[in-house]
Design a protein around this motif. Structure first.
Motif, short mmCIF file in Angstrom:
data_model
loop_
_atom_site.label_atom_id
_atom_site.label_comp_id
_atom_site.label_asym_id
_atom_site.label_seq_id
_atom_site.Cartn_x
_atom_site.Cartn_y
_atom_site.Cartn_z
N VAL A 170 -12.36 5.86 0.18
CA VAL A 170 -11.65 5.30 -0.98
C VAL A 170 -12.48 4.18 -1.58
O VAL A 170 -13.02 3.34 -0.87
CB VAL A 170 -10.29 4.70 -0.56
CG1 VAL A 170 -9.56 4.13 -1.77
CG2 VAL A 170 -9.43 5.75 0.12
N LEU A 226 1.70 6.65 -4.50
CA LEU A 226 0.85 6.05 -5.52
C LEU A 226 1.04 6.75 -6.86
O LEU A 226 1.16 6.12 -7.91
CB LEU A 226 -0.62 6.11 -5.10
CG LEU A 226 -1.59 5.41 -6.05
CD1 LEU A 226 -1.44 3.90 -5.93
CD2 LEU A 226 -3.03 5.80 -5.77
N ILE A 276 -8.60 2.90 -8.36
CA ILE A 276 -8.56 3.44 -7.00
C ILE A 276 -9.13 4.84 -7.11
O ILE A 276 -8.61 5.67 -7.86
CB ILE A 276 -7.12 3.52 -6.46
CG1 ILE A 276 -6.47 2.14 -6.46
CG2 ILE A 276 -7.11 4.10 -5.04
CD1 ILE A 276 -5.01 2.14 -6.01
N SER A 301 0.85 -1.19 0.00
CA SER A 301 0.00 0.00 0.00
C SER A 301 0.88 1.24 0.00
O SER A 301 2.00 1.23 0.52
CB SER A 301 -0.94 0.00 1.20
OG SER A 301 -0.22 -0.12 2.39
N TYR A 361 -12.27 0.98 -4.13
CA TYR A 361 -11.41 0.08 -4.89
C TYR A 361 -12.32 -0.72 -5.81
O TYR A 361 -13.15 -1.49 -5.35
CB TYR A 361 -10.68 -0.90 -3.97
CG TYR A 361 -9.64 -0.27 -3.07
CD1 TYR A 361 -9.84 -0.19 -1.70
CD2 TYR A 361 -8.44 0.21 -3.59
CE1 TYR A 361 -8.88 0.35 -0.87
CE2 TYR A 361 -7.48 0.76 -2.76
CZ TYR A 361 -7.71 0.83 -1.41
OH TYR A 361 -6.75 1.37 -0.58
N ILE A 410 -10.54 8.25 -4.99
CA ILE A 410 -10.69 8.97 -3.72
C ILE A 410 -11.91 9.87 -3.84
O ILE A 410 -12.03 10.64 -4.81
CB ILE A 410 -9.44 9.81 -3.40
CG1 ILE A 410 -8.22 8.89 -3.29
CG2 ILE A 410 -9.63 10.60 -2.10
CD1 ILE A 410 -6.90 9.61 -3.16
N PHE A 412 -0.45 8.81 -0.83
CA PHE A 412 -0.91 9.38 -2.09
C PHE A 412 0.25 9.73 -3.02
O PHE A 412 0.22 9.41 -4.21
CB PHE A 412 -1.80 10.61 -1.84
CG PHE A 412 -2.33 11.20 -3.11
CD1 PHE A 412 -1.80 12.37 -3.63
CD2 PHE A 412 -3.34 10.55 -3.81
CE1 PHE A 412 -2.27 12.89 -4.83
CE2 PHE A 412 -3.81 11.06 -5.01
CZ PHE A 412 -3.28 12.24 -5.51
N SER A 416 -7.39 4.05 5.58
CA SER A 416 -7.04 4.13 4.17
C SER A 416 -6.91 5.57 3.71
O SER A 416 -6.29 5.84 2.68
CB SER A 416 -8.12 3.43 3.33
OG SER A 416 -8.27 2.10 3.75
N CYS A 417 -7.51 6.50 4.44
CA CYS A 417 -7.55 7.89 3.99
C CYS A 417 -7.90 8.80 5.18
O CYS A 417 -8.22 8.31 6.24
CB CYS A 417 -8.63 8.03 2.91
SG CYS A 417 -10.24 7.50 3.46
N TYR A 475 -2.87 8.67 3.73
CA TYR A 475 -3.43 7.64 2.85
C TYR A 475 -2.62 6.35 2.92
O TYR A 475 -1.40 6.36 3.01
CB TYR A 475 -3.42 8.12 1.39
CG TYR A 475 -4.44 9.18 1.10
CD1 TYR A 475 -4.13 10.53 1.23
CD2 TYR A 475 -5.74 8.84 0.72
CE1 TYR A 475 -5.07 11.51 0.98
CE2 TYR A 475 -6.69 9.81 0.47
CZ TYR A 475 -6.34 11.15 0.61
OH TYR A 475 -7.28 12.11 0.37
N LEU A 499 -3.06 3.32 0.42
CA LEU A 499 -3.86 2.85 -0.70
C LEU A 499 -3.31 1.54 -1.23
O LEU A 499 -2.15 1.45 -1.64
CB LEU A 499 -3.85 3.95 -1.81
CG LEU A 499 -4.41 5.28 -1.29
CD1 LEU A 499 -4.05 6.42 -2.26
CD2 LEU A 499 -5.91 5.21 -1.11
#
Lengths: 355, 542
Positions: free
Chosen positions: B439, B56, B392, B50, B441, B394, B53, B432-433, B157, B159
């Motif tokens: 979020v 990612l 993904i 994971s 998925y 947000i 942000f 997750s955020c 985050y 993710l």
């Protein structure tokens, strides 16, 4: 180094140790009870006696004589000629003690009994706190009838002291519990106590009353469709069907009210409404029976409804008799433990056929 | 970290700290094998990891970028052995395709632009400015603001690039409990499942008796049918007469004929309870009943939820948990460490060792590796690889209902999709955020030209993309990508002592991956105990 493996004692050794412990425990307990008898006979209501009762009750909260003795100790000791503050303190301590015991045995009549005594002996009992507490008990076990009964006691005290009605709140509480798990005789029972009160308090007119009761039928219908084997939902349904006639009693004029308490109505208005209700419920149950032909509660309910319908209508008598007999035959096959009961019921309608 | 390892010989070398590799690292170290565990990435989890942000975005840009060819694709020789070059970056990049992302301007802003700029600290501002420039020069002002905000809260985050949940009864949870790795993790319950119906609505899927009873959308007759079926399915092996003759036939046929389950109810059972990933016809009755039963047995263990969600990113956290066990029992760890060549003995054709980025030769009896570390020469060409499309997204508000986690299913053909689309919604509750975001998925088996094509229509039903429905939540950022599911069938050219772990698959959970780990362990160490419990230091029995 044990490489992560736990040492396991040989079981014979464990057994022997356990038995030895038990023998000691039994001996100790018997000694305590012996001491109790001595103190009781000598009427010794001192602190030692109190401590003695605490010890015994912690192991055996159902020994009600000890509770009686404890109350005598308190009345003759700590609660005798003391200030209100001290009284409150002593009794609050009792309540804490009771809460601990409750963890051991949540279904003891005597624990609840002593609790009531404490609260009634207090000058300022906190009924709100008690309501919160019984809410927690019901979260632990929603089917604990002791807790439900205690809840009725607490809410009646609370509504007395605050002079407000808790009927709607309590009714909503049963809804919450039933939604979580409708397999709950106590919750439905509570509901049956509150529904008539609710109707009375809210002063509903005929239409609103009918709407409320129809909603109840919808709720219980969802329950027995979800699980036709759950008896608690069917019991509520039977009660609702019976209520239909009692509630419409208020429509009757004064003379008839005195003369009739039964489900059979002689007034034509009520009879036709009654027949409508019975027919409607007969159809509901028959629909479910199509999906679940071997559901014994379905069949029993249908037999009840048909039997009542018969006493309300003049025509179709024989047809109804035949139907009930068929139902009994089926029940005899499905529910072998109650064969005699169904044969008995059957015989009533067979003889009607012949007569 | 030392540049040169003192010990150069091990029982097992493991390449990649993905899920399956990490379980094996833990299991092997636990029974006393010497383990060297390396990863070219500077993080744990490999393709199951994971990211925050910023990470990612970096990862997406890396994958979009130019594929470097290795300097030497040809086989070399090293001390009389074949030295096959590894090109980790190329292999990994090739596993991903159709990567694209979008940033959305938030129209419902409360802060003005000036406030936003004040908000950022000087160096954060520099990094974000750079990222913003790097991302795209064609962003509108609103979009730049969104990006700046997301970058500002980047660290909040976690993710998942291969998001998965865990059934409350199943292989992984039992393993986490028995091995003790569960102690390192925290979970939230996923207790709400929704299914998209052709009336353009989302219905809550009832699975427990409580759900069925209280559902306002299921008819009475359907309630009965569903309950009758669920009661049977929970214990189906005890009523073989019911499914006799249907075992190999499609599950759908069995449900329709034996339980009169059809329409919406059928859809719910197939795609939201049995969680079929492909089409109804692909699953036979025995398979279907097995999955259904597992779902039902999962309910009630930890409340009214069939699944648990690990906090901070399941793939990453669970992998790290098993690596920790490995380290406790002597496993050596090297992250951010590249491997140059694998060494194969010419006569036996067995793997003997490898050469790392520092030129050090390390040898072992076994090599366990994810596919990204396998030299091209040893992989079979396989164009038929299963592919999975993911997204993904947000968003600024929850979909359906507020909660820690939920699952939404789009049955096949409901939005022009060939395969079912599954959408997991995670939140701050699952870490997750940030608190004010959620979020999504999304995943489905690939069928169209790109991941975006496979998933966009479903996304439009969930969030306010075209800006015309203010009651829906709005997206802030969406990343679409596709990845391959490469498995051991690609590796038939490999020596027997190289053990390959599969990529993450299209399933919602870790069950197949856990089973693979167990099978590989059994193959390598038959009759050895698989991750026996580690004694709790608080135990006073010892």
């Amino acid at each position: 180094m044990n490489h992560g493996r736990k040492r396991v004692k040989p079981s014979a050794e464990v057994e022997k140790l356990r038995k030895e412990k038990e023998v000691t425990k039994i001996k100790e307990y018997r000694n305590l009870v012996e001491s109790y008898f001595q103190k009781k006979d000598k009427k010794e209501f001192d602190n030692d006696a109190l401590a003695l009762t605490t010890k015994i009750l912690s192991q055996n909260p159902d020994f009600y004589s000890i509770w009686n003795f404890r109350r005598l100790i308190l009345l003759n000791g700590l609660l005798k000629e003391c200030s209100e503050e001290d009284k409150q303190q002593t009794l609050s301590t009792e309540l804490v003690f009771l809460q601990e015991l409750f963890q051991l045995n949540p279904k003891s009549y005597w624990i609840f009994n002593h609790r009531r005594w404490c609260l009634e002996t207090m000058q300022n009992p906190d009924w709100d706190k008690e309501l919160q507490l019984v809410g927690k008990f019901l979260e632990l076990d929603a089917r604990n009838f002791h807790a439900w009964d205690y809840r009725r006691y607490v809410t009646s005290k609370l509504s007395c002291t605050t002079e407000t009605s808790l009927t709607q709140i309590e009714f909503d509480f049963t809804t919450t519990k039933i939604n979580q798990n409708f397999s709950n005789y106590s919750a439905w029972h509570q509901r049956s106590k509150l529904l008539p009160l609710l109707i009375k308090e809210k002063n509903l007119d005929e239409q609103e009353k009918k709407k409320l009761i129809d909603k109840e039928f919808e709720l219980v219908k969802a329950a027995f469709y979800t699980d036709p084997d759950d008896q608690s939902a069917w019991l509520y349904h039977w009660w609702l069907v019976a209520q239909g006639s009692i509630i419409s009693t208020s429509q009757m004029n004064e003379e008839s009210k005195e003369s009739s308490n039964s489900l059979n109505q002689n007034l034509s208005i009520d009879t036709s409404e009654r027949i409508e209700l019975l027919q409607r419920e007969i159809n509901v149950v028959k629909e479910l029976l199509e999906l679940e032909p071997d559901s014994k509660y379905c069949l029993q309910t249908l037999a009840n409804l048909l039997s009542e319908l018969k006493s309300n209508v003049k025509e179709d008598s024989k047809k109804i008799d035949d139907e009930i007999v068929t139902i009994c035959d089926r029940l005899i096959k499905i529910d072998k433990f109650r064969t005699k009961r169904y044969e008995d019921l059957r015989s009533k309608f067979i003889s009607n056929q012949q007569g | 970290m030392p540049q040169q390892l003192e010990v150069t010989e091990y029982d097992v070398i493991i390449l990649g700290t993905g899920f399956v590799e990490s379980i094996l690292a833990g299991a092997l170290a636990r029974i006393g094998k010497s383990v060297l565990h390396m990863d070219t990435n500077e993080y744990y989890g490999g393709s199951w990891t994971s990211f925050n942000f910023q990470e990612l975005l970096d990862w997406a840009q890396l994958l979009q970028g130019h594929v470097e060819e290795s300097s030497g694709n040809s086989q070399e020789n090293f001390e009389g052995k074949k030295a096959l070059p590894i090109n980790f970056s190329k292999a990994r990049r090739q596993a991903y395709s159709t990567i694209e992302y979008e940033i959305y301007g938030i129209l419902k802003q409360t802060n003005s632009t000036e406030e936003n700029e004040e908000y950022l600290h000087k160096d954060e501002q520099d990094t974000s400015e750079e990222t913003i420039r790097h991302v795209s020069t064609s962003l509108s002002n609103f979009e730049r603001e969104t990006l700046a905000k997301l970058l500002k809260e980047s660290k909040q985050y976690n993710l998942d690039i291969a998001p998965k949940i865990m059934p409350c009864r199943g292989e992984l949870i039992e393993l986490l409990i028995s091995s003790g790795v569960g102690r390192y993790l925290e979970f939230k319950a996923l207790d709400k499942t929704y299914i998209y119906s052709d009336q353009d609505t989302f219905d809550k899927v009832p699975c427990s008796k409580e759900d069925v009873f209280t559902s306002q959308t299921v008819t009475l007759i359907d309630k009965r049918k569903l309950m009758r079926f669920l009661t049977f399915a929970l214990d189906f092996t005890n009523s073989p007469e019911t499914f006799e003759g249907y075992e190999e036939k499609p599950y759908e046929k069995f449900l329709k004929e034996k339980f009169q389950i059809d329409g919406k109810l059928l859809s719910a059972v197939l795609y939201a309870i049995t969680l079929i990933q492909t089409k109804a016809n692909d699953v036979n009755t025995i398979q279907g009943l097995t999955y259904t039963q597992r779902y039902l047995k999962s309910l009630g263990r930890y409340g009214n939820a069939a699944f648990l969600v690990a906090l901070y990113g399941a793939g990453s956290e669970i992998s790290q948990g098993f690596c920790r066990i490995s380290a406790v029992f002597g496993g050596i760890y090297m992250l951010n460490h590249s491997i140059k060549h694998l060494l194969i003995d010419k006569s036996s054709n067995n793997f003997t060792g490898l050469i790392d980025v520092n030129g050090q030769q390390l040898s072992s009896t076994y090599l366990i590796t994810s596919i990204d570390y396998i030299p091209e020469k040893l992989l079979q060409e396989n164009e038929e690889c299963e592919q999975i499309s993911r997204a993904i997204v947000i968003i600024d508000r929850y979909i359906h209902e507020e909660g820690d986690a939920s699952l939404t299913i789009f049955p096949p053909d409901s939005v022009g999709n060939e395969y079912p689309i599954r959408v997991l919604q995670f939140s701050e509750g699952t870490r997750s955020c940030p608190e004010d975001k959620y979020v999504l998925y999304m995943s489905t088996k690939a069928s169209g030209k790109s991941a975006k094509e496979d998933l966009y229509k479903a996304l439009e039903k969930l969030v306010n993309i075209s800006n015309d429905d203010a009651s829906l939540s709005s997206p802030l950022f969406a990343l679409f990508y596709r990845h391959k599911f490469r498995d051991a069938t690609l590796s038939s050219l490999l020596p027997d002592n190289i053990i390959v772990t599969n990529d993450s698959d299209s399933s919602l959970d870790f069950e197949t991956a856990t089973i693979q780990a167990k099978q590989l362990f059994e193959k390598m160490c038959p009759n050895e105990e698989f991750l026996p419990a580690v004694p709790d230091p608080d135990d006073d029995d010892l």
